[in-house]
Design a protein around this motif. Sequence first.
Motif, short mmCIF file in Angstrom:
data_model
loop_
_atom_site.label_atom_id
_atom_site.label_comp_id
_atom_site.label_asym_id
_atom_site.label_seq_id
_atom_site.Cartn_x
_atom_site.Cartn_y
_atom_site.Cartn_z
N GLU A 232 0.84 -1.21 0.00
CA GLU A 232 0.00 0.00 0.00
C GLU A 232 0.87 1.26 0.00
OE1 GLU A 232 -2.85 1.12 3.39
OE2 GLU A 232 -3.54 -0.81 2.60
N GLU B 7 -1.70 -6.17 -8.53
CA GLU B 7 -2.40 -7.42 -8.89
C GLU B 7 -1.58 -8.57 -8.38
OE1 GLU B 7 -2.80 -7.71 -13.16
OE2 GLU B 7 -3.19 -5.57 -13.25
N GLU B 8 -2.13 -9.33 -7.45
CA GLU B 8 -1.35 -10.38 -6.79
C GLU B 8 -1.06 -11.57 -7.70
OE1 GLU B 8 -2.94 -11.72 -3.01
OE2 GLU B 8 -1.21 -13.03 -2.69
N ASP C 74 1.40 2.48 -6.53
CA ASP C 74 0.38 3.48 -6.85
C ASP C 74 -0.98 2.87 -6.49
OD1 ASP C 74 2.51 4.85 -7.82
OD2 ASP C 74 2.05 4.55 -9.94
N GLU C 75 -1.84 3.70 -5.98
CA GLU C 75 -3.11 3.22 -5.45
C GLU C 75 -3.90 2.38 -6.46
OE1 GLU C 75 -5.33 6.34 -3.62
OE2 GLU C 75 -6.92 4.93 -3.00
N GLY C 76 -4.32 1.21 -6.00
CA GLY C 76 -5.20 0.35 -6.81
C GLY C 76 -4.52 -0.35 -7.97
N THR C 77 -3.19 -0.36 -8.02
CA THR C 77 -2.53 -0.97 -9.18
C THR C 77 -2.01 -2.38 -8.91
OG1 THR C 77 -0.37 -0.01 -8.60
CG2 THR C 77 -1.77 1.28 -10.08
N ALA D 76 2.62 -4.30 -10.17
CA ALA D 76 2.12 -3.01 -9.69
C ALA D 76 2.80 -1.87 -10.44
CB ALA D 76 2.39 -2.87 -8.19
#
Length: 285
Positions: free
Chosen positions: A67, A76-77, A71-74, A119
């Motif tokens: 977090e 992907e696990e 960058d916010e919301g980028t 990310a």
Amino acid sequence: MKPMAKEKKKKGWNGYSLRPRKEMPEGLWLGCPGCKEMLFRKTMEENLHVCPECQYHFRVNGPTRIEQLADEGTFEELGADLASSDPLKFTWGDQRYKDRIEIDADNAQAHEAMLAGKAFIRGRGVILAAMNFSFLGGSMGMVVGEKFCRAVDRAIEEELPLVVVSCSGGARMHEGVVALQQMAKTCAALARYDQAGGLFISLLTDPTTGGVAASFSMLGDFIIAEPGALIGFTGPRVIQQTIKIELPEGFQRSEFLLEHGFIDMIVPRKSLRSEIGRLIDYCGK
Ligand SMILES: [Zn+2]
């Protein structure tokens, strides 16, 4: 009926009310190990888990680290479905390894000691992995090794820089030799990545020790450390007990390692995003 006379508020010896205080939610305040001040937890967390008074860097788990860096919301696990088996049917005292995994999964808010994925950091695409110290001391077992290698493979495939945040007590004893094997496996993956021309930025945080310090974390093209982090193979206490010699001040801390050429730079947490972005640009990746 005559209203009851208002009972006079009981006072203590210094005049304060003896009425029981309202319950303080647990963990609202915490002591800073650096300056010993009491800190309001929320303020500390909003300051990227760094003490605003003395800049002591508190440990953060993988999800929080991601977090803070991505960058916010980028994010992907990758490899979210991987879970440890118990190859040795390991028991420590009266606790089974299998049970410990479940307990720690709740504490770390992640089901393994590493969280990896794709990310963006300041608009630059990266493969990003971070370790969870709350999950069995951030120890490296088969899942951490496999997640790491998948992350490297993806970085090769997509020609992306690799950023890995270490925070670990070392190899996971519960998995014995299978855990030790991950040291060679992660290094071999990095050799492939190096041949493919990849850029590996290794970030060492408090603590980076044991099998993690002795494998992938020290193989970065750039090795960055947070201020004051403990970095080494065996901890200072064990070394001191073994060699019976007083260790120099600051032994195995980031500043000591920088001075002795083991790491490339120390970067405070608030500058990590910009510094990683700068390094990626510098290498033209
Ligand atoms: Zn402090």
